[in-house]
Design an enzyme around this catalytic site. Structure first.
Site, PDB file in Angstrom:
ATOM      1  N   ASP A 163      -0.461 -31.725   4.904  1.00 32.44           N
ATOM      2  CA  ASP A 163      -0.934 -31.722   6.276  1.00 32.44           C
ATOM      3  C   ASP A 163      -1.953 -32.846   6.395  1.00 32.44           C
ATOM      4  O   ASP A 163      -2.544 -33.298   5.399  1.00 32.44           O
ATOM      5  CB  ASP A 163      -1.541 -30.378   6.661  1.00 32.44           C
ATOM      6  CG  ASP A 163      -1.403 -30.098   8.155  1.00 32.44           C
ATOM      7  OD1 ASP A 163      -1.243 -31.067   8.924  1.00 32.44           O
ATOM      8  OD2 ASP A 163      -1.448 -28.928   8.545  1.00 32.44           O
ATOM      9  N   CYS A 164      -2.151 -33.324   7.607  1.00 32.78           N
ATOM     10  CA  CYS A 164      -2.903 -34.565   7.795  1.00 32.78           C
ATOM     11  C   CYS A 164      -4.348 -34.429   7.325  1.00 32.78           C
ATOM     12  O   CYS A 164      -5.109 -33.615   7.848  1.00 32.78           O
ATOM     13  CB  CYS A 164      -2.848 -34.984   9.255  1.00 32.78           C
ATOM     14  SG  CYS A 164      -1.171 -35.364   9.801  1.00 32.78           S
TER      15      CYS A 164
END
Length: 882
Positions: free
Chosen positions: A303-304
């Site tokens: 995830d970012c």
């Protein structure tokens, strides 16, 4: 008509490189793609394109790492031959790549970029939770929470397929979707992205969407792996300390189904932590469970900013290079953020990682590109953000409307107020969402007139003589009541009122990613508006537009009709009017529990038996509206429940469903299971099957469900999967069974008080079901000191139930482990590659469960070039230790 102030992207200039908007401008920055600031967005794009051009130029001339082939062009290289097996193609390609080029493959820039020098294609991605969101004018379907409310996997399969068709038209090959988190706390802002609170329902919807999407030659990247849907206090990514049992009974179930049934192509690791380890660094999750137990062979993305959070937020490393080390070794193949771009090369140079460590991850990215055929058909390296002919076709609009109709839930209809007569003289449409379409997070930018509001839907449905009045009433969050008077005045003039309230999904949003709520109250002054309108004495239809449940005690006591529409997508206004005016009968069901008060949370239908009381002194523990609940304009009756047990342990359950009302309708028939007496605590009831059926008035249909031994199994105190002999109760109905009163014997007493809602029965299991692992260890006769040799373990499940076998290989200490998930009658082998540092006879022991097998290996000095061969040595017989 107002429309959302969506993320809009101006037409992108043609470029010879993949569109690669950097996910973050700096290592601590928020992702600009999730903002509505166009200036920042385009600045980020311009900066990214310039940086990307320089990065590729640097990678081309760099010879750091790799072989002497690293700076050669592709030419007619072996890896470009589609007739060669993929693994051999990767073997040929990897040595040609520089370290910088490998890092490019491992770094997300709206996917994995291409390398022109080596003819490596780009693999571009989108978000597809409810349509191709990186676009202008793509179909905007209802949010997943409303998809779940349909309880119709076949319908959601069509949504997945439509989303893939539109994404492919924009040169995209992957989607970071669907969300397979099981939403166990209604306060969580991302409830709207999920398929609800039940692992079975999430599994069925997720598998259906993935099969539809990947059936078009695409890769679905399911998220957020794993346990992300049960955050502490509903606050995103706050760790609740989930146990292995809870993970396997709840949160891992949808991902396992996606991998093993739908052959999921990708997984995103969650921001959250499990067992004190960030998920983006969890070897247990990303290797032991995902790749070993389930044999997952796809890609894992972060995830970012996930790896950066090791340092910035979670304090598990002292710098970003260490963060890169943890992420790579755990199995992150594509990192969204800045860590790999900025610090991965330094991690290799500083000795935290070997370049060969990266090769494992790069291999999986390349394999995905080969499997998709991108080396042969790379397509354009640029994403298309403009309106395309494939977007929002009449067929896709009709599908969006169908999902919105089938996913809207009628919570109350006192005195059969609904449906309203289309020839009603005067109708008032009031509320902040009445003429403003709310579509939720990760929505495409709508084209002109793409969104249909409730006001527009009402106007298009009523007769020509009907007068439609409109007032906004109030804003979403303002405490200003100046607009109340106008709303009250038109309500007094009307024969009926449609009052549309709820969440805001744009501007100052009240639901969505990183927007968790503490109260579950309808935001701002909207409840006061409801009370003011209700005080006029006119019949009120309350329409809810929201991303997560509200507490509705006052409304349920004072408003005659309540319709839950969630975020209903582009056709929400028409779908709502279809239901209000009776063109369609409501058939949606709640995929998540609606509590009476936030103080009851967490509150789920599949609650566990207690050692004391269930209720509070000032409130019952039961919800306001329970999971699976939803009304119709007709009435269904259940009867004649039968169960048939088969020799293989499976059970067939059937029941008759009759439409006893005065109009046609759809019924969502649900099967729940109660394992009455168990050696460990298990839920009072669990959903095990769903069937959506259409019945003409007066007609009857038999609905049949099949249960396998695995579906009725549990994890015992030793975490072994078993089916224990005993009594199982089954409940078939149009909602989840009602929790009984009191504190004793809930499992024996749970059921339906009204035969219109469902019927209960039981069956008995007389035989125990469990795995029985038989295994063998095969070793060479001998080995050389410090040289690698194979140790092959072969395991057969001679039992009658699927389970996980964990193999542990010991020498002087633990040398290696591996897990297998093995079905009854199946055999699996695994080769451990080990080396021993001591000479002479060395004992190797494998342990599976409580069984052990030992062999002695003669270890020689020297190497394979010596005169004595290990094969000349005698191997003593194995000694079985039970």
């Amino acid at each position: 008509m107002k429309q959302n102030n969506f993320l809009s992207v101006q037409r992108l200039k043609s470029a010879g490189l993949a569109f690669s908007l950097s996910m973050c401008l700096a290592s601590h920055a928020e992702c600009p793609c999730e903002t509505e600031d166009q200036t920042s967005l385009m600045l980020a794009y311009d900066n990214s394109m310039a940086a990307q051009a320089q990065q590729l130029a640097d990678a081309t001339v760099s010879s750091s790492g790799g072989s002497s082939d690293a700076t050669a062009t592709a030419g007619s290289a072996k890896y470009l031959d589609p007739g060669i097996p993929i693994e051999q193609r990767i073997d040929d390609l990897l040595p040609r790549m520089t370290l910088d080029e490998k890092i490019i493959q491992l770094s997300d820039d709206w996917g994995s970029k291409g390398i022109p020098r080596l003819k490596i294609p780009a693999l571009l991605k989108t978000e597809g939770l409810h349509g191709q969101s990186y676009s202008t004018g793509a179909t905007i379907f209802p949010m997943p929470i409303e998809m779940a409310s349909t309880f119709d996997p076949d319908l959601i399969h069509q949504v997945g397929k439509a989303t893939a068709v539109e994404a492919k038209a924009a040169n995209l090959h992957a989607s970071w979707s669907p969300v397979l988190d099981v939403a166990r706390d209604a306060r969580w802002g991302r409830v709207e992205e999920t398929y609800g609170e039940d692992p079975f329902l999430v599994s069925r919807m997720g598998v259906a969407w993935i099969e539809g999407f990947q059936g078009e030659g695409m890769i679905a990247v399911a998220k957020h792996f794993a346990g992300h849907g049960e955050p502490l206090g509903g606050r995103d990514s706050n760790d609740t300390g989930l146990s292995d049992r809870t993970m396997r009974n709840i949160h891992l179930i949808p991902f396992r189904a996606a991998v093993e049934e739908a052959h999921l192509g990708g997984v995103m690791a969650a921001y959250s932590t499990w067992d004190a380890t960030p998920n983006n660094a969890s070897h247990e999750l990303l290797q032991n469970i995902l790749r070993e137990e389930w044999s997952f062979d796809g890609i894992v993305v972060s995830d970012c900013g996930g790896p950066e959070n090791f340092f910035d937020k979670q304090s598990t490393v002292t710098n970003y290079e260490e963060a890169c080390q943890l992420a790579i070794l755990a199995g992150i193949d594509n990192e969204c953020g800045q860590a790999f771009k900025k610090y991965l090369a330094a991690a290799v140079r500083d000795g935290l990682l070997k370049e060969t460590d990266l090769d494992v991850n790069v291999r999986r990215i390349l394999a995905a590109k080969f499997k998709l055929g991108l080396f042969e058909n790379p397509g354009s390296p640029n994403m298309v953000w403009d309106k395309l002919a494939a977007y929002d076709t009449p067929e896709h609009r009709a599908l969006a409307r169908e999902v919105a109709v089938d996913g809207s839930v009628l919570l109350k209809n006192k005195g059969r107020l609904l449906p309203l007569n289309k020839d009603i003289k005067t109708i008032a449409v009031i509320g902040p969402s009445a003429d403003e379409a709310q579509t939720g997070d990760y929505s495409a930018k709508p084209g002109p007139d793409q969104l249909v509001t409730v006001l527009q839907g009402v106007k298009s449905h009523v007769g020509p003589a009907t007068k439609v009045l409109y007032a906004q009433g109030c804003d979403y969050l303002s405490d200003n009541t100046n607009k109340f008077a106008e709303a009250v005045e038109i309500a007094r003039q009307a024969d009926s009122v449609i009052l549309v309230v709820g969440d805001s999904s744009h501007g100052k949003s009240t639901s969505g990613e990183n927007l968790d709520g503490a109260t579950l109250e309808i935001p701002g002054m909207q409840r006061e508006l409801i009370k003011a309108v209700q005080a006029t004495g006119k019949p009120v239809v309350l329409v809810l537009v929201n991303g997560k449940p509200f507490t509705l005690v006052w409304e349920s006591e004072n408003i005659p009709a309540i319709l839950e529409t969630w975020y209903p997508g582009e056709e929400g206004g028409n779908a709502t009017a279809d239901l209000i005016f009776g063109d369609r009968s409501p058939s949606g069901r709640l995929p998540i529990t609606f509590p009476r008060s936030v103080g009851q949370l967490p509150l789920r239908y599949d609650y566990l038996p207690t050692g004391r009381n269930y209720s509070y002194y000032d409130m019952p523990f039961t919800p306001l509206y329970r999971f699976g609940y939803g009304l119709s304009y007709t009435v269904f009756k259940y009867s004649n429940l039968t169960t048939v047990s088969h020799g293989d342990g499976s059970v067939t359950i059937a029941a008759d469903v009759e439409n006893t009302g005065d109009r046609d309708g759809d019924e969502v028939t649900q099967l729940y299971l109660t394992d009455v007496y168990t050696s460990v605590i298990t839920p009072i009831m669990e959903l095990k099957g769903v069937h959506r059926i259409s019945l003409k008035k007066g007609k009857k249909q038999t609905v049949t469900f099949e249960l396998t031994p695995y579906q009725i199994s549990l994890l015992n105190a030793d975490m072994k999967r078993v089916v224990e002999p005993g009594t199982f109760r089954v409940h078939v109905g149009g909602a989840s069974p009602e929790p009984p009163t009191g504190s004793d014997h809930h499992k024996e007493r749970v059921g339906f008080s009204d035969p219109a809602q469902g019927i209960s029965g039981e069956f008995r299991v007389t035989q125990k079901y469990q795995a029985d692992f038989k295994y063998d260890l095969n070793l060479p006769d001998g080995a050389y000191k410090d040289e690698t040799f194979p140790a092959t373990v072969t395991i057969t499940n001679a039992g009658n139930l699927l389970d996980v076998a964990e193999v542990k290989l010991f020498g002087d200490g633990l040398l290696a482990t591996h897990r297998f998930e093995i079905a009854p009658g199946a055999t699996h082998s695994f080769v451990f590659k080990i080396s021993l540092s001591k000479t002479g006879p060395q004992t190797l022991t494998t342990i599976v469960g409580n069984k052990a097998v030992s062999h002695v290996v003669q270890v020689l000095r020297g190497s394979h070039s010596g005169k004595t061969k290990p094969s000349d040595l005698h191997r003593p017989a194995g000694l079985a230790l039970n």
